[in-house]
Structure formats: structure tokens, C-alpha cells
Scaffold this motif. Structure first.
Motif, short mmCIF file in Angstrom:
data_model
loop_
_atom_site.label_atom_id
_atom_site.label_comp_id
_atom_site.label_asym_id
_atom_site.label_seq_id
_atom_site.Cartn_x
_atom_site.Cartn_y
_atom_site.Cartn_z
N ASN A 918 5.93 -10.12 57.92
CA ASN A 918 4.60 -9.71 57.49
C ASN A 918 3.75 -10.98 57.39
O ASN A 918 4.03 -11.81 56.53
CB ASN A 918 4.66 -9.00 56.13
N VAL A 938 2.54 5.26 55.46
CA VAL A 938 1.61 4.18 55.80
C VAL A 938 0.21 4.75 55.82
O VAL A 938 -0.04 5.80 56.44
CB VAL A 938 1.95 3.55 57.17
N THR A 940 -4.24 3.71 56.07
CA THR A 940 -5.26 2.69 56.27
C THR A 940 -5.74 2.23 54.91
O THR A 940 -5.50 2.90 53.88
CB THR A 940 -6.45 3.24 57.07
N VAL A 941 -6.45 1.11 54.86
CA VAL A 941 -6.94 0.63 53.58
C VAL A 941 -8.01 1.56 53.01
O VAL A 941 -8.30 1.52 51.81
CB VAL A 941 -7.49 -0.81 53.70
N VAL A 974 -5.16 -4.21 58.89
CA VAL A 974 -4.50 -4.22 57.59
C VAL A 974 -4.20 -2.79 57.18
O VAL A 974 -5.07 -1.91 57.23
CB VAL A 974 -5.39 -4.90 56.53
N TYR A 975 -2.95 -2.56 56.78
CA TYR A 975 -2.50 -1.23 56.38
C TYR A 975 -1.86 -1.31 55.00
O TYR A 975 -1.47 -2.40 54.53
CB TYR A 975 -1.49 -0.68 57.40
N LEU A 976 -1.73 -0.13 54.36
CA LEU A 976 -1.13 -0.05 53.04
C LEU A 976 0.19 0.70 53.13
O LEU A 976 0.26 1.83 53.63
CB LEU A 976 -2.07 0.66 52.06
N VAL A 978 3.29 2.51 51.14
CA VAL A 978 3.59 3.13 49.86
C VAL A 978 5.02 3.67 49.93
O VAL A 978 5.33 4.53 50.77
CB VAL A 978 2.61 4.26 49.50
N ARG A 987 3.62 -0.53 46.34
CA ARG A 987 2.46 -0.61 47.24
C ARG A 987 2.39 -2.04 47.77
O ARG A 987 2.44 -2.98 47.00
CB ARG A 987 1.16 -0.24 46.52
N GLU A 988 2.24 -2.18 49.09
CA GLU A 988 2.16 -3.52 49.68
C GLU A 988 1.32 -3.47 50.94
O GLU A 988 1.42 -2.51 51.73
CB GLU A 988 3.55 -4.07 50.00
N LYS A 989 0.49 -4.48 51.14
CA LYS A 989 -0.31 -4.57 52.36
C LYS A 989 0.55 -5.07 53.52
O LYS A 989 1.38 -5.95 53.35
CB LYS A 989 -1.49 -5.51 52.17
#
Length: 1002
Positions: A918, A938, A940-941, A974-976, A978, A987-989
Motif C-alpha cells: 500500500n 471496498v 470510493t472515498v 484512493v479507496y476505503l 472496511v 477502516r483503512e485507505k
């Protein structure tokens, strides 16, 4: 591949952050970037069309075309290992000489940008070396040591010695190079510019034998050896060193220094020669000397100023490597001096030195004289280089006359266009060699700019971070500003540190020039120089020293103004240069000074064929002439020796060490005792001294009293035949000394493992290094051993791992900061079935009686699951070695070798999940979980769902191919993430980058 003459101990620095390794990329010459400059190549008719590149850079870089017309550039490369040769050939390269870790290469221009990915240490563009262009013989006193009588030559004439000339060729039919019986004294020619039979080991040029050369002399035609000196420089140089002066209206009037020496000629070009071809020529000349069993002194009357001036260029390293007893090299100091002693209106100073100080900027100023500026793109330019300590960090600001500027921080590239000129600065960008880091500055009219504007330009050097205290040297060494434009160093510039390359080589003999003639006779009467020094003064152009690292260069000066020598019939020269009689002509330059010394050393080697470079450099302080001129300086900051070296060449004093005036009182052989392996060769030295203990050179003969055990050649080279003791005698008249040589078995490499067990488990993320196997290599014997290849059987659980061999200098079995990478494999798919990892390591040499600890490590991809283990077993039968002296191969003995295993886990004790990388650059990302997740999605932000990954989970492992729920590849961004693991919500980018082809590379 050419024969390897040296073991280069090349290591690549290992930079460890935690246990992450970044392999060092090769140092790429900034000049090669000019071949890929979009502003330059945009003018070409195709991607790399020849017209613009060859026209604008061909005078400075070695650029030619192959048989299909594709442009190639000459390179000198320093290799991590011999495997680099195969990688270069795969790019279409032609390999020339290979000398230790240095090779000469001709590479297609369109492959230059792929060099960064090859296993190389350093890539240097081959520069074009510019030729550094009676009374001169009288000035060095040569008439006192040899005479021409009715019966022929008497005295010291160089008989039995070979003079090698690398230049523009020779006029084979010129009578100055024939003996009294009409036989040519040229024993062989290699013409790089002609086609035909090539010399063994090289794939270009035309090789002419002594028989073919003699047919040229007998027939008067060039049918059997079509080599012509159309420039004339080479014939002139050869005539000064070894012509007999028999041609012309007054026979023998313009005889050279060693009129009975034989010549070996390399025609390397028609006006300039390239560095890579010079390296090939030197190796060939060395082989000619060895094959004929005769000593040789090589003349190289050329040079360039695009170098750090400290002897570190690859060509200079080759000179230092090949110089040996019985094989000497003479170099010219260069013609970029600005000595201001001949009425020159404005000296062209090209060097400036500053001493960086904390928080203080240094400003250097140079003046571009007015000239006619044209809109001809890249054609008008000025190139400058600044050489600094590798740890120095300078910000470079280049200011145009109108006040606009380009500011370039350290380790970066800055480019700015303007109607007063484009500025491009490569500020020590990328890895650098150990001796110096280069700041390369281009001022040109590429792109939308006009060429450099007339007026005052400034270069401001501002230190940042640590200041090393080492000086920074700037050189303004290449310019093309129409027919009238010049650039003159102003504030901060001086007239020192400008000896050309390869003249800064440590073991070469470098020669400056002084004046012995201002006029010469011609068919029309007399010609004279328009501007002239006093007779006896330093030549106005003679390059001064010292080297940038403070060594004395040049070591000696010789005549270089108005030198008369042989005229090639194939050269068109101005009539006012041709002396009466038509067979000789006048030239000037340190090119003309160097062959005076070359000839003088040939006279000396007539009596001492095993003369070595160190002896020569020690002789000059005792034999050179000092006078009122040699005490002068030519810069306010200099010393006389910066320009004069030890003084002026004086041949009678030189030969007094071997003739008449010195009486040998003692002979000493060194070393007195030695042990050498069977099959090896060693060089003995013998010093003959007078009663005061000063060296004199009397006649010397070598004899082996035990030839069944060891034999000796006329130069003192001993070859071991069988085990036992041998006595080697050096004798001068009735005096003698003996060395005792013991012939022993060749060395053996003992191999054992260094640790009982592998280190404890580690958290495994992409790029991390896991130590797997510790190895100790010990040489038992009196010679060094080079390790060429090590192989291991590898098992594990990673389909994209790399295997590395590292030094383990402290022997702790861990990957520590500062240890060195010796070799790294391509990506391997490791599984339960053993995979053979082969690691060529031709740069690893272990000295006699010493040990080296090595460490095998796996660089993981980040994909191994829980409980992965990696194991390695040394394949002792695949360990390849060569003994440096005896040349014995694969003499290996195994000690205690324990199979070592490293077990791994991808999670630390308190971690719930880990991912392979990452940001993500690969085509997939791998997740490992402490327990299987109950939620994996997964977004989107902005909150839109991209992919539900729960169905893709396999136990505690998830492999995601970066596709969305609809099966399309997601775009970079950039994605989130969960995840729910047990009772924890995570939760992590996740950062997804554009995929690259070299994923997995460090």
C-alpha cells in the motif's frame, strides 16, 4: 568475450530501512541524457534519426552506425558481474574489450534508456578525444646519445623495443619508417576505419601483418594493407618517437628520438578517436607486446576535458591496470592551458574552484563574447561540469545576462527556456561514483529558446545540509558558438587543474610542452608563428596541473612548438607548414611533446626492458633539466611544478643511469623470498644502485637455477612449473642477487555455514528481507580466489520472491544497514519443490588466508500466507571459483554445512490483518487476516461501493485482482477498505497506482 585481466572488487551498496533493500541503480553519465533530450530528438526525422544527433553530438560523443545504418553510441561500462555482457547483447550491443570489470560497448542509441535496469555499476559515454597537436632533438640532448655514421646508427637507438602509436595511422611508404635495407619497421597495423581481416578477439577494423606491410613497401601500392593517414597527425607523432629522418632533401636531419625501434600502429580515427576504441587498442597492443616477447612504450597524443580530472575515468583506470614492467604508456597533458605568455589578448580560462562554507553562496562569472546568434536549435551550446564530494549537497543557480535564472536543488534536474538561452542542469542526479559527483550544466538553444546570449553569466553554488569541506571544481570544457563566439572565465576562474583525460591516470607518464622553435624553412623561404613564446618557455597552451586530487601532473615537459616530423603523403596540409624537401612538416601541441618522451623511454628500455611506471616516475626528478623558465608560474595561485612537473626532458641524464656515468655497485632483487602457486606467474624487480645508493641501470640478465621448478623471462617474470624451491638470479656484470621462490599448491576455498539456526520469524511485507542461510568462505593458500557463481536449492511459499546474496561483514546472520548486495535473482516462484537459485558473483574476490561471511536472503513479495517457511541448501558441486594467480578452477572443500530454515508469519502478535503493499502498484493485492473476516468491502472515498470481497475470502487469506463488482479494472485513486475481523471494525485507505511492468522489483 575478451580475456579478463583484472578482478574488479565491485560491490553495490545496500541501504536497509528496517530490513528493506533498495538495489543501487547504475551511475548513468549525464551526457547520455542529451541523446534522449526531447528538445533535441524532436528535430530528428524519426525517433532517433542520425542527422541531428550525429551532427550536434558526434564531435563529442563516439557515435557511429552499424551495417544497417542504425546509430550507435560508444560506452565504457563498469559491470557488477560478467552477466551484464549478456544483458547488453540482448539490447543489440557490440562488446569490445573486457578488462576486469570494465568493458567497451557500442549500443544502439534507442536502447540507451534501458541501461538503468542492467546489472552495471557505472556507464560512461565514450568521449571523442581531441588530438593534442633539428631543434627539438637538440633541446632534449638526444644527439649526444646516438649518431648517424656512414655505417648506420650508433649509440642508443631503441633497438629491440616496440613503440605503439594510437592515432590517425601512419604513412607506410614513408622512408623514415624503413631500415637501411628497405625493410619496414612497422611490424603490424590495426586500422579501425577499414574493413577486412580483423584481429583475433575483435569484430571490426583491418589487421595488417608484417608481411603485408612489407609488400606495401616493396610494391609502392596499398593493395595488401590499405591503411592511409589522411590527417597526418599520426605519422608526425610516429616520426618524432621513432622516425629515422632518412627521407627529405637532407637525410637524417629530422630523425626522431628512437630511430631503430619498431612500431605497432593503431589507426583509431581520422581526426578524433573515441575512448572505447582506445581501450580496445590498449588491450590489443598489450597482447602484441606479450606475443612478441618485447617491451613496448605506447604513445597517446590525445585527450578531452569532460572528466573529473582526478584519474577516475574508466579509460584512466584501464591505463593504470595495463601499465606493467615492460609496458609503459605516455600521455599528453592537453592543450587547454591559458598561460598568457605569447601575447594572447584574452586568456580562455576554463577552471574555477570554490570551497563550500556553511550558509555562504559562491558565485562564478564567465563572459560570452558577442557572436552572431542564429535560430539553429541545439547547435550553439556551452557545456560545463562541476565535480564535488559525493556527500556534498549544493543548490545550483544559473543566471542569464538578463537576470533570469534556473534554480536546481541537489539530486534533481532543472530546465528553463528563455530567449537568452535554455538552461538544463543535472545536479548530481541519481547514484554517484565514489570519487566525485557531477553537476552537468547545458546552455543551448534547444526547444523554443535562442542560443546562449552574449554577456555575463553567473553560476551560484549554495551549500545545503552537511558541508564536507572538500573543494568543488567547475570546468567550462565544451562550446560551439558559431565561428567567432567564445566564453571566457572571469571572476573565480584560474589556469590550473586542467590536465586532460586520460592524462590524469596514476600510472601513465604525462607530458607538457615547451617552445624550441618559432620559425622553420619552407620551399618559399621561411614561415613563422604570428604569436610566439620565448624559446625555452612553456607552450602557451600546455595544460597545467595538479590533478584535482592533488597529484603531480604533468611529470615532465618536452618540445611541443614548431616540431618538425614526418609528413604523410595522404594528408593535405598547408604549404607554409611543409619544410623544404617536402617529406616533413611542422606542428605544435602537447601531442608533439609526448612522443619525445615515448622515444626517450624506448631508448631506456633498450637497456632495461622490464622498466616499470613507478621507476620512470622516480627517475624524472633526478634527470630533468631545470632553468630560469622552469621556475616560473602561470597563475597567481600556482607553483612551477603545476605546469613543468619535474622540469624538461634531458635524454643524456636519463641514459646516464644505464650508460657509462653510473657504475653499478650492488644488485638487489625484490622480493627476496616469495611463495607462488603452481601454474602462477609473479614479477620480480631488480634494482641496481651505485656506491651512493642511487639507482643506476646497468645491463641485467635473469636466470633460473632450477628451471624444472620455475622459469624466468628476460623481464624478471617467474612462472611456477612444479612444487619445490627455485633460485632466481639477477646479474649485472660480476654482481648478482638471488630470490628464493617456493612453488606451492594452488589455494583451496573452504566452505561452511555460520549459524546453527536461522533467525526468528518476522512480519512479512512486500520488499522485506528474510535471512535464510549464513555462509563462510575461507581461502587456504597463498593466492586470492574469485568466486564466480554460487547456487542453492530453495523452497518456500511465495510466487514472486527474489533471492539475494549479501555480504555479512559482522557475521551476525542479520541484514544490517551498510552491508552490500552482491547478487540478486529475478523473481522466482518458490514452493514445496526445490528451485535452484543461481547467483553469479564474479565481483567477489577473497584474499589469501582470509574469510568472507555471506548471507542468503529472500526478498518476499508480501504474499506468503501464515506459517510460510523458506529453506536453502548449498549446492557445493555448483560452487564455481577461479584462483587469481594459478588460474585453477573450482578448488573447493566443504566444512560443516547445516541446512537453515526461516519460518515466517505475515502478522505480528497484535495485528488483525496485513496487506501485500500500500500503495498498490501490482495487478493484485493480497490480504492476510488473524481470523476470517465477516465483512470485507471496498468503497470510493465518496461512499460508493466498489466491490464486495467477502465471497473472495479463502480462509484467512484474500487475493483481490483490483476488479469491481461489475468485473472492470478499477482506476488509479484512493479507496476505503472496511473489514470486520472478530469484533473489530477496520477502516483503512488503499492507494492504487497505475500498474507497472517491473512490479516486485526493489
Amino acid at each position: 568475450m575478451r580475456r579478463l585481466l583484472r578482478s574488479g572488487a565491485v560491490a553495490v551498496a545496500l541501504v536497509a530501512a528496517a530490513v528493506r533493500l533498495t538495489a543501487q541503480q547504475p551511475v548513468i553519465d549525464p551526457l547520455l541524457r542529451t541523446l534522449l533530450d526531447p528538445a533535441r530528438t524532436a528535430e530528428a526525422p524519426d525517433a532517433f534519426g542520425g542527422s541531428v544527433i550525429a551532427a550536434s553530438l558526434g564531435a563529442r560523443l563516439a557515435i557511429d552506425a552499424d551495417a544497417l545504418g542504425r546509430e550507435r553510441v560508444g560506452l565504457l561500462v563498469e559491470m557488477q558481474s560478467a552477466a551484464a555482457l549478456g544483458a547488453l547483447r540482448a539490447l543489440g550491443a557490440e562488446i569490445g574489450a573486457v578488462i576486469g570489470s570494465i568493458a567497451t560497448v557500442r549500443l544502439p542509441v534507442n536502447a540507451v534508456e534501458q541501461l538503468a535496469g542492467l546489472p552495471l555499476v557505472r556507464v560512461q559515454a565514450a568521449r571523442m578525444l581531441q588530438l593534442d597537436h633539428d631543434s627539438s632533438m637538440k633541446a632534449i640532448g638526444v644527439d649526444a646519445v646516438r649518431q648517424r655514421t656512414a655505417g648506420g646508427w650508433t649509440g642508443s637507438t631503441g633497438t629491440g623495443v616496440l613503440v605503439g602509436i594510437i592515432d590517425t595511422g601512419i604513412d607506410l611508404r614513408h622512408a623514415d619508417f624503413h631500415d637501411d635495407a628497405g625493410r619496414s619497421r612497422v611490424v603490424s597495423v590495426w586500422d579501425h576505419t577499414a574493413a577486412g581481416t580483423t584481429p583475433a578477439g575483435f569484430g571490426y577494423g583491418r589487421y595488417c601483418t608484417a608481411a603485408e606491410i612489407q609488400q606495401v613497401v616493396d610494391s609502392g601500392t596499398l593493395m595488401t594493407c590499405p591503411s592511409v593517414d589522411s590527417h597526418g597527425h599520426g605519422t608526425h607523432v610516429a616520426g618524432t618517437a621513432a622516425g629515422d629522418g632518412s627521407a627529405g632533401a637532407v637525410p637524417y636531419r629530422y630523425a626522431g628520438v628512437a630511430p631503430e625501434a619498431d612500431l605497432v600502429i593503431v589507426k583509431a580515427g581520422d581526426g578524433t578517436v573515441s575512448e572505447d576504441r582506445v581501450v580496445d587498442a590498449l588491450l590489443w597492443l598489450r597482447e602484441q607486446s606479450l606475443a612478441l616477447g618485447r617491451p613496448m612504450v605506447v604513445n597517446m597524443s590525445f585527450g578531452h576535458d569532460f572528466s573529473p580530472h582526478d584519474g577516475s575515468t574508466l579509460l584512466e583506470q584501464v591505463v593504470d591496470e595495463l601499465a606493467a614492467p615492460g609496458f609503459l604508456m605516455v600521455l599528453s597533458a592537453g592543450n587547454v592551458g591559458a598561460n598568457d605568455n605569447a601575447g594572447v589578448a584574452r586568456p580562455e580560462l576554463i577552471h574555477a574552484r570554490v570551497q563550500p562554507r556553511p550558509y555562504t553562496a559562491d558565485t562564478l562569472t564567465f563572459d560570452v563574447a558577442d557572436y552572431r546568434r542564429t535560430t539553429n536549435g541545439c547547435g550553439n551550446f556551452i557545456w560545463l561540469s562541476a565535480w564535488q564530494h559525493p556527500d556534498e549537497r549544493l543548490t545550483v543557480t544559473v543566471v542569464r545576462p538578463n537576470g533570469t535564472s534556473v534554480v536546481t536543488p541537489a539530486l534533481s534536474i532543472g530546465i528553463g527556456e528563455d530567449q537568452q538561452g535554455r538552461i538544463a542542469v543535472t545536479n548530481a542526479f541519481g547514484a554517484q561514483p565514489a570519487t566525485a559527483a557531477e553537476i552537468f550544466i547545458e546552455l543551448d538553444g534547444c526547444g523554443t529558446s535562442l542560443p546562449p546570449a552574449p554577456g555575463l553569466w553567473k553560476i551560484v553554488l549554495r551549500p545545503g545540509g552537511t558541508v564536507t569541506g572538500a573543494p568543488v571544481d567547475l570546468y567550462m570544457h565544451s562550446m560551439e558558438l558559431g565561428s567567432t563566439g567564445r566564453a571566457y572565465g572571469a571572476a573565480g576562474f584560474d589556469n590550473r587543474f586542467v590536465v586532460s583525460s586520460p592524462g590524469a591516470a596514476r600510472r601513465g607518464i604525462t607530458v607538457g610542452a615547451f617552445a624550441t622553435r618559432s620559425c622553420w624553412p619552407t620551399a618559399a623561404g621561411q614561415s613563422c608563428y604570428d604569436e610566439s613564446e620565448e624559446i625555452g618557455d612553456l607552450a602557451r597552451f600546455s595544460g597545467g596541473g595538479p590533478t584535482r586530487d592533488g597529484r603531480l601532473k604533468p611529470e615532465i615537459t618536452a618540445p611541443g612548438i614548431g616540431v618538425v616530423s614526418a609528413l604523410s603523403a595522404g594528408a593535405g596540409v598547408p604549404a607554409d607548414r611543409v619544410v623544404s624537401g617536402g617529406a616533413h612538416w611542422t606542428l605544435e601541441g602537447t601531442s608533439m611533446a609526448a612522443p619525445h618522451v615515448t622515444g626517450a623511454l624506448a631508448l631506456l628500455m633498450q637497456y632495461r626492458p622490464s622498466l616499470n611506471p613507478e621507476e620512470v616516475l622516480g627517475i624524472f626528478p633526478r634527470t630533468s633539466t631545470l632553468d630560469a623558465f622552469t621556475s616560473r608560474t602561470y597563475d597567481v595561485a600556482g607553483r612551477p611544478e603545476d605546469w613543468w612537473g619535474n622540469g624538461k626532458l634531458h635524454v643524456p641524464s636519463l641514459l646516464s643511469l644505464v650508460q657509462g656515468t653510473g657504475v653499478v655497485a650492488a644488485v638487489t632483487v625484490m622480493p627476496q623470498t616469495d611463495s607462488i602457486p603452481r601454474g602462477a606467474r609473479t614479477q620480480l624487480q631488480a634494482h641496481t644502485v651505485d656506491a651512493a645508493g642511487d639507482i643506476v641501470f646497468g645491463p641485467l640478465e635473469w636466470t633460473s637455477l632450477d628451471p624444472a621448478t620455475a622459469v624466468v623471462d628476460p623481464q624478471g617474470g617467474v612462472t611456477a612449473i612444479e612444487l619445490g624451491a627455485a633460485r632466481i638470479v639477477a646479474q649485472s656484470g660480476a654482481l648478482a642477487d638471488t630470490a628464493s621462490i617456493t612453488v606451492v599448491e594452488p589455494a583451496v576455498l573452504m566452505v561452511s555455514s555460520t549459524h546453527e539456526a536461522a533467525p526468528s520469524p518476522a512480519n512479512v511485507r512486500a520488499g522485506m528481507l528474510l535471512p535464510v542461510f549464513g555462509l563462510r568462505l575461507t581461502v587456504v593458500g597463498t593466492e586470492a580466489v574469485r568466486v564466480r557463481e554460487i547456487a542453492f536449492d530453495m523452497t518456500g511459499r511465495d510466487d514472486n520472491a527474489r533471492v539475494l546474496l549479501l555480504s555479512d561483514d559482522n557475521g551476525d546472520g542479520l541484514v544490517d544497514e551498510g552491508e552490500h548486495l552482491l547478487r540478486m535473482t529475478d523473481a522466482l516462484e518458490l514452493g514445496a519443490v526445490p528451485v535452484v537459485a543461481v547467483l553469479p558473483v564474479d565481483t567477489l574476490t577473497i584474499g589469501p588466508g582470509t574469510s568472507r561471511n555471506l548471507l542468503l536472503a529472500v526478498q518476499v513479495s508480501g504474499a506468503p500466507p501464515h506459517g510460510s517457511s523458506f529453506a536453502a541448501s548449498l549446492l557445493i558441486d555448483r560452487l564455481r571459483t577461479v584462483n587469481i594467480e594459478s588460474r585453477e578452477q573450482d578448488r573447493v572443500a566443504a566444512g560443516v554445512i547445516t541446512e537453515l530454515i526461516t519460518r515466517t508469519t505475515v502478522l505480528l502478535e497484535n495485528e488483525l490483518f496485513a496487506l501485500s503493499e500500500n500503495p498498490v502498484r501490482a495487478d493484485q493485492v493480497i490480504f492476510n487476516f488473524a481470523t476470517p473476516p465477516s465483512y470485507a468491502t471496498v468503497f470510493t472515498v465518496a461512499g460508493s461501493r466498489v466491490a464486495d470481497l467477502l465471497a473472495r475470502v479463502n480462509g484467512d487469506r484474500l487475493v483481490w485482482d483490483l476488479t469491481s463488482d461489475d468485473g472492470h479494472r478499477i482506476v488509479p485513486g484512493v479507496y476505503l477498505l472496511v473489514f470486520r475481523v472478530g469484533s473489530e471494525l477496520i477502516r483503512e485507505k488503499l492507494f492504487v497506482l497505475s500498474p507497472r511492468s517491473d512490479v516486485g522489483r526493489p
